[in-house]
Scaffold this active site. Structure first.
Site, short mmCIF file in Angstrom:
data_model
loop_
_atom_site.label_atom_id
_atom_site.label_comp_id
_atom_site.label_asym_id
_atom_site.label_seq_id
_atom_site.Cartn_x
_atom_site.Cartn_y
_atom_site.Cartn_z
CE LYS A 78 -3.36 -23.49 31.96
NZ LYS A 78 -2.15 -22.90 32.57
CG ASP A 84 -0.20 -25.79 32.14
OD1 ASP A 84 0.16 -24.91 32.92
OD2 ASP A 84 -0.78 -26.83 32.53
CB SER A 128 3.70 -15.28 28.07
OG SER A 128 4.05 -16.63 27.95
P1 NDP Z 1 5.69 -30.29 32.47
O1 NDP Z 1 4.78 -31.11 31.65
O2 NDP Z 1 6.93 -29.75 31.88
O3 NDP Z 1 6.10 -31.09 33.80
C1 NDP Z 1 5.14 -31.55 34.68
C2 NDP Z 1 5.82 -32.39 35.73
O4 NDP Z 1 4.88 -32.69 36.77
C3 NDP Z 1 6.30 -33.72 35.19
O5 NDP Z 1 7.42 -34.13 35.93
C4 NDP Z 1 5.10 -34.62 35.46
O6 NDP Z 1 5.43 -36.00 35.55
C5 NDP Z 1 4.64 -34.11 36.79
N1 NDP Z 1 3.20 -34.36 36.93
C6 NDP Z 1 2.21 -33.89 36.13
N2 NDP Z 1 1.03 -34.35 36.52
C7 NDP Z 1 1.27 -35.14 37.57
C8 NDP Z 1 0.46 -35.91 38.43
N3 NDP Z 1 -0.88 -35.96 38.26
N4 NDP Z 1 1.05 -36.58 39.45
C9 NDP Z 1 2.41 -36.52 39.62
N5 NDP Z 1 3.24 -35.82 38.83
C10 NDP Z 1 2.68 -35.13 37.84
O7 NDP Z 1 4.76 -29.10 33.04
P2 NDP Z 1 5.21 -27.70 33.67
O8 NDP Z 1 6.49 -27.84 34.40
O9 NDP Z 1 5.07 -26.68 32.62
O10 NDP Z 1 4.01 -27.45 34.69
C11 NDP Z 1 4.07 -27.88 36.06
C12 NDP Z 1 3.07 -27.07 36.88
O11 NDP Z 1 3.40 -25.67 36.78
C13 NDP Z 1 1.61 -27.16 36.43
O12 NDP Z 1 0.77 -27.05 37.57
C14 NDP Z 1 1.44 -25.94 35.56
O13 NDP Z 1 0.08 -25.53 35.46
C15 NDP Z 1 2.27 -24.93 36.35
N6 NDP Z 1 2.69 -23.76 35.60
C16 NDP Z 1 3.45 -23.88 34.46
C17 NDP Z 1 3.86 -22.75 33.79
C18 NDP Z 1 4.76 -22.82 32.62
O14 NDP Z 1 5.22 -21.76 32.19
N7 NDP Z 1 5.08 -23.98 32.08
C19 NDP Z 1 3.42 -21.40 34.23
C20 NDP Z 1 2.72 -21.38 35.47
C21 NDP Z 1 2.35 -22.53 36.11
P3 NDP Z 1 5.05 -36.99 34.34
O15 NDP Z 1 6.09 -36.69 33.29
O16 NDP Z 1 5.16 -38.34 34.91
O17 NDP Z 1 3.66 -36.64 33.91
#
Ligand code: NDP
Length: 466
Positions: A139, A179, A398
């Site tokens: 990561k 991510d 992936s």
């Molecule tokens: P994105 O950046 O596309 O979206 C993240 C979302 O979560 C946004 O709406 C963001 O809001 C919100 N968010 C992030 N941090 C916070 C916080 N501290 N408090 C409140 N809201 C928050 O990321 P992903 O959708 O890709 O990832 C979301 C989760 O899924 C993560 O935990 C990631 O590790 C996990 N994940 C993702 C994968 C992938 O393929 N993308 C694979 C497996 C797991 P804002 O825009 O305001 O920051």
């Protein structure tokens, strides 16, 4: 000395051995609470394994599996649009390569630090093992915040980040992906710079654009996979998603495609959120509203509060740090899909979900439930799909992208989706049967931790003391 028969001085009872390694993890990695939490959760399940497999203790597998094979930390300098110099910190944790090249996403978010990335890399090792594909765990990321930056600033940052990272990665060594904060735009800039510096066009990153080596379904895969997993969990109780009211947090990649697949299954998603607040739409988020969210988040890069201006029956609840719970988890519903970030479901949130009769929690985000919340879900026999199993569809796809790149072929949408669906069904079956085999039927946390661990630990034994 053969590591299979190596015996450390003073073999302990498994519970004592686990506790002594845990104490050492906390001492050696101070101020990294998320990493401690992720290790603790896995170790809690492993007592059941070490009872049956003393060879893992003899070969000190636990001490070795918590220690990254390599930690890279580097300076990322770049110019902003005003011509000022900005400096961020870049990281890559190469955690474990026992079963394949390091694989795992890059996160760009101001909260990123070494401890957060170590927790994510550690989780990734077990998750990748569960996918059945040959991928080790890694990561990386940066404390860079893409929010509010221009496309040119994001590009300059990505180019500087990759200028250092490129020396450490490669299609057979370490293959990063996206991510939080790293989507198609960032992967494009990172790939462009890698290609320019190395003069080679390879599958060094996944999540690439469709016209230049990407796989169909990769953007959708984590969300789709999580819903496939939830469906399998419900099937084990002769139930289905049809007609179920669902809470989804976040509004990024994982949330968007979770909502899309929930709609395919006839469920009714009613919430989305971002770091500024929560949207509750009692009428449900339908396909037209979802398209609007995707445009808002991926193209306009706007805030979710705008949803309540567009759709008048929806309510916006701003984030209130004084509140001890997240109002999203206090809305009555059947299923919950946390898809934003780590520890977004606290014990108080879990109590609210349970009070309101939640039947299923499937984790799209990584480690979204605190240890206390997890224990409450398990105690209440709620269908609980832990992240390393439920969200493994992203990295699995992936892996399918890597396979297509190696073969220089592209599979159809239907073919990738079918493989993803089968992988999620197989992961659920593995977790379900492993939980049963180790005497804790229905406990998919144990199933996922043990199932993921065994393959990696056995590979480590086979490969000697490296
Ligand atoms: P994105 O950046 O596309 O979206 C993240 C979302 O979560 C946004 O709406 C963001 O809001 C919100 N968010 C992030 N941090 C916070 C916080 N501290 N408090 C409140 N809201 C928050 O990321 P992903 O959708 O890709 O990832 C979301 C989760 O899924 C993560 O935990 C990631 O590790 C996990 N994940 C993702 C994968 C992938 O393929 N993308 C694979 C497996 C797991 P804002 O825009 O305001 O920051």
């Amino acid at each position: 000395m053969n590591p299979r028969v190596m015996t450390p001085p003073g073999i302990k009872a498994p519970a004592d051995y686990i506790e002594s390694v845990m104490i050492s993890v906390e001492a050696k990695n101070p101020a990294e609470p998320e990493f401690h939490q992720a290790v603790r959760e896995v170790f809690d399940s492993l007592r059941l394994v070490l009872d049956k497999h003393p060879e893992f203790q003899s070969a000190r597998i636990l001490e070795r599996i918590v220690e990254p094979e390599r930690v890279l930390m580097f300076r990322v300098p770049w110019f902003d649009d005003q011509g000022n110099i900005q400096v961020n910190r870049g990281f890559r944790i190469e955690m474990n390569s026992a079963i394949g090249p390091y694989k795992g996403g890059l996160r760009f978010h101001p909260s990123v630090n070494l401890g957060i990335l170590k927790f994510l890399a550690f989780e990734q090792v077990f998750k990748n093992s569960l996918t059945t594909l040959p991928m080790g765990g890694g990561k990386g990321g940066s404390d860079f915040d893409p929010k509010g930056k221009s496309d040119n600033e994001v590009m300059r940052f990505c180019q500087s980040f990759m200028t250092e990272l490129q020396r450490h990665i490669g299609p057979d060594t370490d293959v990063p992906a996206g991510d939080i904060g790293v989507g198609g735009r960032e992967i494009g800039f990172l790939f462009g710079q890698y290609k320019r510096l190395r003069n080679e066009f390879t599958g060094v990153l996944t999540g690439k654009g469709l016209g230049w080596g990407g796989s169909l379904i990769r953007p959708e895969a984590t969300g789709y996979g999580c819903v496939y997993f939830a469906n399998e969990m419900l099937k084990s109780r002769k139930d289905s998603l049809e007609g179920k009211t669902c809470l989804v947090s976040g509004s990024g990649n994982v949330s968007q495609y979770t909502i899309e697949k929930l709609l395919d299954f006839g469920a009714k998603p009613v919430t989305v959120s971002d770091s500024n607040g929560v949207i509750y739409d009692p009428d449900g988020i339908d396909r037209e509203k979802l398209e609007w969210i995707i445009e808002l988040k991926n193209v306009k890069r706007g805030r979710i509060r705008d949803y309540a201006d567009r759709y008048k029956k929806a309510i916006f609840m701003p984030t209130d740090i004084k509140l001890e719970h997240n109002p999203l988890w206090n809305i009555k519903a059947d299923c919950a899909f946390p898809s934003a970030t780590q520890n977004e479901i606290t014990a108080k949130d879990a109590a609210n979900l349970i009070k309101n009769g939640i039947q299923l929690v499937a984790e799209g985000a990584n480690m979204p439930s605190t240890l206390e919340a997890t224990r409450m879900f398990l105690d209440m026999k709620i269908l609980y799909g832990p992240a390393k199993a439920a969200n493994a569809g992203g990295v699995a796809t992936s892996g399918l992208e890597m396979a297509q790149n190696s073969a220089r072929l592209t599979w159809t949408r239907a073919e990738v989706d079918d493989r993803l669906h089968k992988i999620m069904t197989a992961i659920h079956k593995n977790c379900y049967e492993t939980a049963e085999k180790y005497g804790t039927p229905g406990n998919l946390v144990n199933g996922a931790n043990i199932g993921g661990f065994l393959k990696v630990a056995n590979a480590m034994l086979d490969q000697g003391l490296v």
